[in-house]
Design a protein around this motif. Structure first.
Motif, PDB file in Angstrom:
ATOM      1  N   VAL A  29       0.100  14.879  -3.039  1.00 40.53           N
ATOM      2  CA  VAL A  29      -0.592  14.063  -2.047  1.00 40.53           C
ATOM      3  C   VAL A  29      -1.434  12.979  -2.702  1.00 40.53           C
ATOM      4  N   ALA A  30      -1.719  11.959  -1.917  1.00 43.17           N
ATOM      5  CA  ALA A  30      -2.706  10.940  -2.268  1.00 43.17           C
ATOM      6  C   ALA A  30      -3.887  11.154  -1.325  1.00 43.17           C
ATOM      7  N   VAL A  31      -5.053  10.718  -1.726  1.00 45.93           N
ATOM      8  CA  VAL A  31      -6.261  10.889  -0.917  1.00 45.93           C
ATOM      9  C   VAL A  31      -6.827   9.519  -0.586  1.00 45.93           C
ATOM     10  N   LEU A  32      -7.194   9.352   0.677  1.00 48.67           N
ATOM     11  CA  LEU A  32      -7.801   8.113   1.139  1.00 48.67           C
ATOM     12  C   LEU A  32      -9.091   8.468   1.863  1.00 48.67           C
ATOM     13  N   GLY A  33     -10.219   8.074   1.288  1.00 48.01           N
ATOM     14  CA  GLY A  33     -11.525   8.376   1.868  1.00 48.01           C
ATOM     15  C   GLY A  33     -12.121   7.148   2.518  1.00 48.01           C
ATOM     16  N   ALA A  34     -12.753   7.360   3.650  1.00 44.72           N
ATOM     17  CA  ALA A  34     -13.386   6.256   4.367  1.00 44.72           C
ATOM     18  C   ALA A  34     -14.629   6.778   5.077  1.00 44.72           C
ATOM     19  N   SER A  35     -15.478   5.855   5.465  1.00 44.01           N
ATOM     20  CA  SER A  35     -16.674   6.225   6.206  1.00 44.01           C
ATOM     21  C   SER A  35     -17.072   5.087   7.121  1.00 44.01           C
ATOM     22  N   VAL A  36     -17.277   5.414   8.371  1.00 46.32           N
ATOM     23  CA  VAL A  36     -17.839   4.440   9.297  1.00 46.32           C
ATOM     24  C   VAL A  36     -19.336   4.715   9.461  1.00 46.32           C
ATOM     25  N   ALA A  37     -19.800   5.806   8.858  1.00 50.33           N
ATOM     26  CA  ALA A  37     -21.225   6.135   8.846  1.00 50.33           C
ATOM     27  C   ALA A  37     -21.869   5.415   7.664  1.00 50.33           C
ATOM     28  N   SER A  38     -23.066   4.923   7.879  1.00 53.21           N
ATOM     29  CA  SER A  38     -23.744   4.214   6.794  1.00 53.21           C
ATOM     30  C   SER A  38     -24.399   5.196   5.833  1.00 53.21           C
ATOM     31  N   ARG A  39     -24.665   4.710   4.644  1.00 56.25           N
ATOM     32  CA  ARG A  39     -25.287   5.534   3.609  1.00 56.25           C
ATOM     33  C   ARG A  39     -26.743   5.788   3.985  1.00 56.25           C
ATOM     34  N   PRO A  40     -27.166   7.052   3.928  1.00 49.88           N
ATOM     35  CA  PRO A  40     -28.578   7.349   4.205  1.00 49.88           C
ATOM     36  C   PRO A  40     -29.470   6.742   3.123  1.00 49.88           C
ATOM     37  N   PRO A  85     -13.453  -0.343   8.753  1.00 51.13           N
ATOM     38  CA  PRO A  85     -13.059   0.646   9.750  1.00 51.13           C
ATOM     39  C   PRO A  85     -12.101   1.697   9.179  1.00 51.13           C
ATOM     40  N   ALA A  86     -11.911   2.735   9.955  1.00 48.72           N
ATOM     41  CA  ALA A  86     -11.028   3.826   9.538  1.00 48.72           C
ATOM     42  C   ALA A  86      -9.635   3.290   9.237  1.00 48.72           C
ATOM     43  N   PRO A  87      -8.994   3.816   8.199  1.00 52.28           N
ATOM     44  CA  PRO A  87      -7.654   3.343   7.843  1.00 52.28           C
ATOM     45  C   PRO A  87      -6.631   3.688   8.928  1.00 52.28           C
ATOM     46  N   THR A  88      -5.614   2.869   9.009  1.00 47.61           N
ATOM     47  CA  THR A  88      -4.560   3.083   9.997  1.00 47.61           C
ATOM     48  C   THR A  88      -3.484   4.013   9.424  1.00 47.61           C
ATOM     49  N   VAL A  89      -2.616   4.473  10.305  1.00 54.30           N
ATOM     50  CA  VAL A  89      -1.492   5.304   9.879  1.00 54.30           C
ATOM     51  C   VAL A  89      -0.602   4.515   8.931  1.00 54.30           C
ATOM     52  N   GLU A  90      -0.431   3.222   9.195  1.00 56.32           N
ATOM     53  CA  GLU A  90       0.397   2.375   8.334  1.00 56.32           C
ATOM     54  C   GLU A  90      -0.186   2.279   6.923  1.00 56.32           C
ATOM     55  N   GLN A  91      -1.511   2.137   6.815  1.00 56.87           N
ATOM     56  CA  GLN A  91      -2.152   2.083   5.500  1.00 56.87           C
ATOM     57  C   GLN A  91      -1.959   3.399   4.747  1.00 56.87           C
ATOM     58  N   ALA A  92      -2.088   4.506   5.469  1.00 57.17           N
ATOM     59  CA  ALA A  92      -1.939   5.821   4.847  1.00 57.17           C
ATOM     60  C   ALA A  92      -0.505   6.043   4.373  1.00 57.17           C
ATOM     61  N   SER A  93       0.463   5.653   5.182  1.00 53.31           N
ATOM     62  CA  SER A  93       1.856   5.845   4.766  1.00 53.31           C
ATOM     63  C   SER A  93       2.200   4.929   3.590  1.00 53.31           C
ATOM     64  N   ALA A  94       1.644   3.717   3.579  1.00 52.28           N
ATOM     65  CA  ALA A  94       1.876   2.809   2.446  1.00 52.28           C
ATOM     66  C   ALA A  94       1.294   3.384   1.159  1.00 52.28           C
ATOM     67  N   LEU A  95       0.152   4.045   1.256  1.00 53.66           N
ATOM     68  CA  LEU A  95      -0.446   4.661   0.078  1.00 53.66           C
ATOM     69  C   LEU A  95       0.421   5.814  -0.435  1.00 53.66           C
ATOM     70  N   ALA A  96       0.983   6.581   0.471  1.00 55.71           N
ATOM     71  CA  ALA A  96       1.883   7.673   0.068  1.00 55.71           C
ATOM     72  C   ALA A  96       3.102   7.108  -0.660  1.00 55.71           C
ATOM     73  N   ARG A  97       3.649   6.029  -0.146  1.00 52.74           N
ATOM     74  CA  ARG A  97       4.801   5.410  -0.815  1.00 52.74           C
ATOM     75  C   ARG A  97       4.405   4.846  -2.179  1.00 52.74           C
ATOM     76  N   GLN A  98       3.241   4.220  -2.259  1.00 52.02           N
ATOM     77  CA  GLN A  98       2.765   3.640  -3.516  1.00 52.02           C
ATOM     78  C   GLN A  98       2.648   4.701  -4.610  1.00 52.02           C
ATOM     79  N   TYR A  99       2.113   5.862  -4.272  1.00 48.56           N
ATOM     80  CA  TYR A  99       1.932   6.930  -5.253  1.00 48.56           C
ATOM     81  C   TYR A  99       3.127   7.879  -5.321  1.00 48.56           C
ATOM     82  N   GLN A 100       4.163   7.608  -4.534  1.00 46.99           N
ATOM     83  CA  GLN A 100       5.336   8.475  -4.444  1.00 46.99           C
ATOM     84  C   GLN A 100       4.916   9.902  -4.103  1.00 46.99           C
ATOM     85  N   ALA A 101       4.007   9.993  -3.138  1.00 42.86           N
ATOM     86  CA  ALA A 101       3.481  11.275  -2.684  1.00 42.86           C
ATOM     87  C   ALA A 101       4.226  11.733  -1.440  1.00 42.86           C
ATOM     88  N   GLU A 102       4.146  13.017  -1.169  1.00 39.65           N
ATOM     89  CA  GLU A 102       4.765  13.568   0.037  1.00 39.65           C
ATOM     90  C   GLU A 102       3.920  13.284   1.272  1.00 39.65           C
TER      91      GLU A 102
END
Length: 175
Positions: A29-40, A85-102
């Motif tokens: 797997v590849a991991v994609l982290g995001a936050s719409v919450a601001s840093r305390p 903003p939160a990543p889209t499904v398209e961004q997540a699938s592109a990342l999986a393809r980029q890293y050749q992840a399942e």
């Protein structure tokens, strides 16, 4: 005799290594982290001296997600964060393809309420999780709301331990 047996069991457990994933289950797997919450903001002298809160929430989410996935036996091929903003499904699938992840595991911190952090050692954390295949198919999704409690002194000034706790719980729910 018991001490020898206990030492042998502990040694075998330590040498066992990373838990194996069931046959046929996703493992790369590849991991994609995001936050719409601001840093305390840092709170007081301890926060200023130890740099508590210096990281962005999306960085903490991504790093802790990768560590939790590895502990479950996944092979993490890449870890990235997203601004905005939160990543889209398209961004997540592109990342999986980029890293050749399942799949790409996406974790988005949607809310981080730390007003009760110092007096009670409690924070409210909301996360959204998504597992997306390279073909764009959503394999898993979920939303987790949790009030986390840490009794250690540093946890009363450091929001990262609460985010870590919520991320570990969210990763446990993935297939």
């Amino acid at each position: 005799m018991r001490a020898c047996l206990l030492a042998t069991v502990l040694l075998l457990t330590a040498c066992a290594g990373t838990p194996q994933r069931p046959e046929g289950a996703l493992s790369r797997v590849a991991v994609l982290g995001a936050s719409v919450a601001s840093r305390p903001t840092s709170r007081g002298l301890v926060g200023d001296v130890f740099g508590v809160g210096g990281e962005e929430p999306r960085e903490v989410v991504a790093r802790e997600a990768a560590a939790a996935l590895r502990s479950r036996g996944y092979v993490v091929l890449g870890v990235e964060t997203v601004l905005g903003p939160a990543p889209t499904v398209e961004q997540a699938s592109a990342l999986a393809r980029q890293y050749q992840a399942e799949a790409t595991v996406v974790l988005v911190l949607t809310r981080l309420e730390v007003s009760s952090l110092q007096p009670l050692g409690r924070a409210e954390v909301e996360l959204e999780s998504l597992m997306v295949g390279p073909d764009g198919r959503v394999l898993s999704s979920g939303e987790r709301r949790a009030a986390t409690t840490e009794n250690l002194y540093r946890a009363r000034t450091d929001w990262r331990s609460h985010v870590r706790q919520a991320v570990v719980r969210a990763i446990r729910e993935l297939p």
